[in-house]
Motif scaffolding. Structure first.
Motif, mmCIF file in Angstrom:
data_model
loop_
_atom_site.group_PDB
_atom_site.id
_atom_site.type_symbol
_atom_site.label_atom_id
_atom_site.label_comp_id
_atom_site.label_asym_id
_atom_site.label_seq_id
_atom_site.Cartn_x
_atom_site.Cartn_y
_atom_site.Cartn_z
ATOM 1 N N TYR A 125 -6.185 -22.165 14.856
ATOM 2 C CA TYR A 125 -7.473 -22.852 14.818
ATOM 3 C C TYR A 125 -7.793 -23.341 16.218
ATOM 4 O O TYR A 125 -7.015 -23.181 17.135
ATOM 5 N N THR A 167 -13.150 -17.915 -2.552
ATOM 6 C CA THR A 167 -13.459 -16.495 -2.570
ATOM 7 C C THR A 167 -14.364 -16.157 -3.752
ATOM 8 O O THR A 167 -15.356 -15.454 -3.605
ATOM 9 N N ASP A 182 -10.415 -22.700 8.024
ATOM 10 C CA ASP A 182 -9.767 -21.535 7.420
ATOM 11 C C ASP A 182 -10.832 -20.691 6.716
ATOM 12 O O ASP A 182 -11.387 -21.104 5.702
ATOM 13 N N ALA A 198 -10.321 -17.440 5.831
ATOM 14 C CA ALA A 198 -9.743 -16.267 5.173
ATOM 15 C C ALA A 198 -10.362 -16.017 3.792
ATOM 16 O O ALA A 198 -10.716 -14.875 3.476
ATOM 17 N N PRO A 199 -10.536 -17.052 2.962
ATOM 18 C CA PRO A 199 -11.150 -16.790 1.658
ATOM 19 C C PRO A 199 -12.568 -16.231 1.783
ATOM 20 O O PRO A 199 -12.939 -15.298 1.074
ATOM 21 N N THR A 248 -12.462 -12.680 2.916
ATOM 22 C CA THR A 248 -12.012 -11.839 1.796
ATOM 23 C C THR A 248 -13.191 -11.511 0.882
ATOM 24 O O THR A 248 -13.378 -10.371 0.453
#
Lengths: 284, 382, 247
Positions: A207, A252, B210, B212-213, B216
């Motif tokens: 980061y 997600t 972060d 990443a999710p 994705t």
């Protein structure tokens, strides 16, 4: 995509665990909610920025130095400021808030407001079951696992670790056994800050590094510790992975906002249904 | 000597010298800056504050502002709003009631919208870099925008994109706040109008690190353009890097904000290669380089491009104050802005007034592409 | 020969005077019983001797040397050990870990193992349960562990604070036997008990505390024989302690 979410969650969760361990340990032993925990993370990261980013020392040497710097500062602050507030929850909390603000401001004065970038010591990715993991995050995860293992062995098999657990459970009786509580407080604060410093140092290349970088990990540690139970080491591990995975899946599948709301909803539910956390000891 | 005595003497000394300065000079003209001086948006806020300060210092070095034959110094007071409306309101109240400022420069949309009504009610002149269309409406007599807003430059910018890249499947990424929302809506419409397919809009939290999710999820959409919108440069760097790590091969475009250099620093040369960014300043330009030198002296880093807009806008403001001949009447000064424009930007080219309610100061905008870690200006946005 | 001597000891707790000028002498290899009503200052006396509470006046001498200004750790090093009231095991540690904590001062591994053997010899049940978490034991077992934990550091004077409180009658007897065993192995003991009959039976000397002052002292046998004493200080002859200890 499920594997990718699992991977993302595990990689994020392991760092939450390391942060939460120190946070919960200071509370367990000293009954101080250390809101400055994120700032020790920041210190670890800044040391890596200086030693690895600017001076070009080996990465792992810089990481160790970051952890040690945070630990030393932690022990000094413990002796000067926190020792007198042990078991005095409210003043301890306010003191830690003050320390957090001061350390943040010192970071701002020293390094400026802009976020700095640390060059990456590892590049590239690897794959498993169609899930991609960057090497740099993987190395962080491996280091986190190693730190966890060492921490476990330390608590389980060392004289100091045993004394720490004893002081957390019954400080007066521990003193009857000849344990000097001051030594234990210093050691506990040092170990907790070492963990935070190592976490920050490891995450520095991943980061951005800035004076406010400690706020988010601190918040996560707080959530994790409430989920797992304040003062519970196993709770910190379970809570950290739970938070990492729930964030990965919800961000997600829905959105980051949903993940954020869900994490606090979990906290609310736990506080209402199991006030001592998922693995917290019931009130003594 | 005891400490108390020393302190008293110091105090007396300071107040005496203070009085003597006040005695020789006319009342200074106070200009406020409310900007994120800390946190992820600090690069914008610092550039904004320094841009105004540099112009003020130049004006003061030339003897100050001449109003009705009296020379006034220009004093710049900058407050940190941490990109949050509540902090901006607190800062504004300080500026108005304690510092006595009649002019305020604003960076964040959240802060601009929070203060919009106050400016009208208090007759304080605001100059904002916020690009949200809600910042200026029918009733805004005291709010000016200092740069070309996306509604103005984005259509021609995206025309250029349509004509020069072959990718067509877009995911739009923006922070979850006022700026991000309005930017996301606008970009979605404009991309669609130009025959792009918009497959997803992702809003993330400002402090998030972060991604990443999110990446994705985006990869699941199978897009070939990720539009970074008004994401801050430091965060954009993180997103680009994490997306490349997780194997996103496509193009990055950023229609909003500034700070391509910080994106490169965060993402690394390789990951940032080919990123198409709107550029508000040409770093090769001599006027910009002079500003950058001054900024580096004060802050120790390279400035964000915004510095040009704030410097230019501060220039417009002091010219207008001088023209109005009355530093206390913001309405008169606002009217005078119309009279002083067009003037030259520090980068060359004219600053003109047009857009919503004729209250937007238009400055040059360019298309930049990152090549080998450097921003190459490839076209000017018409 | 006197091992521990307390002279003119006064303790103030939160503005109240908990002990007023107590003087006592504990001979080597004897058992001293401290009896008295609730709040008479029995526990405070033990806590002052071990160093958990500060005394305001007087002296505590071990082998003739004043230890009253020493820390708990320094007194431990001289062999003064307290097994606190309510057992106070570390609930989440195993029995073995609790014993290890008792031996915290012993850094010599060989010596520790040797001590552990001795302890396990005296307390076979503790050895059986060594891997169990302390909080899972019964009250009597916990008391055994607490005494074992105190004994592992090889005290010269072991102070037991209410060791039979809340125990089943059978366990009370076992604790009583244990006190005699420990004494025979050469450890001086001070035992604080509410169960005064039991205390008098297993002790050589006894003293009675009343609202922080020493009311009476002497050989335990005299107390048991003296009906007046029994009525005045031990709450009458008809209040038999539970467990049917009267033969």
């Amino acid at each position: 995509m499920v594997y990718q979410m699992l991977m993302n969650g595990a990689l994020a969760g392991l760092i939450y665990v390391i942060m939460a361990l120190g946070f919960t340990m200071i509370f367990g032993i000293m009954r101080i909610v250390n809101f400055a925990h994120g700032e020790f993370y920041m210190i670890g990261a800044f040391v890596v920025l200086l030693l690895f980013g600017s001076l070009g020392l080996p990465f792992f040497a810089a990481v160790l130095a970051g952890g040690v710097a945070a630990a030393v500062l932690g022990m000094v602050l413990e002796r000067l400021l926190f020792r007198r507030l042990v078991h005095d929850e409210m003043p301890g909390m306010i003191m830690s808030l003050a320390v957090a603000i001061i350390l943040k401001s010192l970071g701002l004065i020293t390094f400026g407001p802009a976020e700095h970038t640390v060059p990456r010591p590892f590049t590239g990715t690897w794959q498993a079951f169609g899930a991609v993991a960057p090497w740099d995050r993987t190395v962080v995860a491996i280091c986190a696992l190693i730190i966890l293992a060492i921490f476990y062995l330390f608590l389980k098999h060392s004289r100091l670790g045993l004394a720490m657990k004893a002081v957390a459970q019954d400080p007066e009786t521990a003193s009857l056994m000849g344990v000097k509580s001051g030594q234990i407080y210093r050691a506990a604060f040092g170990v907790a800050c070492l963990l935070a410093g190592l976490a920050g140092a490891l995450m520095a290349p991943i980061y951005n590094v800035g004076p406010y970088m400690g706020e988010m990990p601190m918040l996560k540690a707080f959530v994790v510790v409430i989920l797992g139970g304040l003062g519970s080491i196993l709770g910190a591990v379970v809570g950290g992975l739970l938070l990492g995975l729930s964030e990965a899946f919800l961000s997600t599948l829905l959105s980051p906002l949903a993940a954020l709301i869900a994490s606090f909803a979990m906290v609310l539910i736990v506080v209402i249904v199991r006030p001592n956390g998922l693995l917290g000891r019931t009130a003594r | 000597m005891n400490i108390r005595k020393l302190a008293v003497q110091l105090l007396v000394g300071i107040s005496l010298t203070g009085l003597s300065i006040a005695g020789t000079l006319a009342e200074p003209i106070k200009i406020g800056v409310i900007a994120p001086l800390t946190g992820a948006g600090a690069q914008w806020g610092m550039a904004a504050a320094e841009g105004v300060k540099i112009l003020a210092a130049e004006t003061n070095a030339n003897g100050g502002l001449d109003i009705g034959g009296e020379k006034h110094q220009v004093e710049v007071i900058a407050y940190d709003d941490k990109y949050q409306a509540a902090d901006a309101v607190a800062a504004y109240n300080r500026l108005l009631n304690i510092d006595g400022a009649k002019y305020v420069f604003l960076v964040a949309s959240a802060s601009t919208l929070a203060l919009k009504q106050n400016l009208e009610g208090d007759a304080v002149l605001g100059l904002t870099a916020s690009v949200t269309d809600k910042a200026i409406d029918e009733g805004s007599n005291f709010m000016y925008r200092m740069l070309r807003p996306p509604v103005d430059y984005m259509p021609p910018f995206l025309d250029w994109v349509r004509d020069n890249v072959k990718e067509r499947r877009v995911a739009i990424v923006n922070p979850n706040d006022e700026t991000g929302w309005s930017q996301a809506q606008l970009t979605e419409r404009l991309y669609k109008e130009r025959g792009f397919e918009v497959l997803g809009i992702e809003l993330y939290e400002r402090a998030q690190q972060d991604f990443a999710p999110m990446v994705t999820k985006i990869q699941g959409l199978n897009v070939d353009i990720v539009e970074l919108g008004s994401t801050s440069p430091a965060t954009a760097g993180l997103i680009v890097r994490q997306a490349r790590d997780l194997g996103y091969p496509g193009l990055f475009i950023k229609v909003g904000g500034t700070g391509a250099e910080a994106i490169v620093a965060g993402a690394g040369n390789e990951a940032a290669e080919g990123l198409v960014n709107v550029i508000f300043a040409d770093r090769q330009n001599e006027g910009f380089r002079n500003l950058a030198t001054e900024y580096e002296k004060a802050v120790g880093q390279q400035p964000n491009e915004y510095i040009v807009n704030f410097y230019d806008a501060a220039n417009v403001l002091v010219q207008a104050i001088q023209k109005a001949g009355d530093a206390d009447d913001a309405a008169k000064v606002a009217a005078a802005i119309n009279d002083v424009l067009p003037i030259k930007s520090v980068q060359g080219g004219d600053l003109t007034l047009r857009g919503a309610g004729n209250r937007e100061i238009m400055a040059p905008v360019y298309v930049g592409i990152i090549k080998g870690g450097q921003v190459a200006v490839v076209a000017e946005v018409k | 020969m006197t091992l521990l001597e307390v002279s003119n000891l006064s303790v103030h707790c939160g503005g109240m005077q908990a002990l007023r000028g107590i003087s006592l002498a504990v001979p080597v290899d004897s058992v001293l019983a401290v009896i008295g009503a609730n709040g008479a200052g029995k526990s405070t006396l033990l806590r002052a001797i071990v160093g958990l509470v500060r005394h305001s006046d007087g002296a505590i001498r071990m082998d003739g040397e004043d230890v009253s200004s020493l820390t708990i750790q320094e007194r431990l090093a001289r062999g003064i050990v307290l097994c606190p009231e309510g057992r106070r095991l570390f609930p989440d540690l195993t029995v073995y870990e609790n014993i290890c904590m008792g031996a915290y001062r012993i850094r010599d591994r060989a010596l520790f193992r040797q001590q552990l053997e001795v302890i396990y010899g005296i307390f076979p049940r503790v050895a059986e349960r060594s891997r169990q978490v302390a909080s899972s034991l019964s009250g009597g077992e916990q008391q055994m562990v607490a005494i074992a934990r105190a004994l592992v550091s090889r005290p010269r004077i072991l102070m037991l604070d209410e060791p039979t409180l809340g125990l089943a009658p059978k366990m009370v007897l076992e604790v009583a036997k244990l006190v005699t065993t420990i004494k025979q192995q050469g450890t001086t003991i001070i035992i604080v008990e509410q169960n005064s009959k039991l205390a008098l039976r297993i002790s050589d000397y006894a003293c009675v505390l009343k609202t922080g002052s020493l009311a009476l002292e002497g050989p335990s046998a005299d107390f048991l024989e003296n009906d007046k004493v029994r009525e005045a200080y031990l709450g009458g002859s008809n209040s038999e302690p539970p467990g049917g200890l009267v033969t």
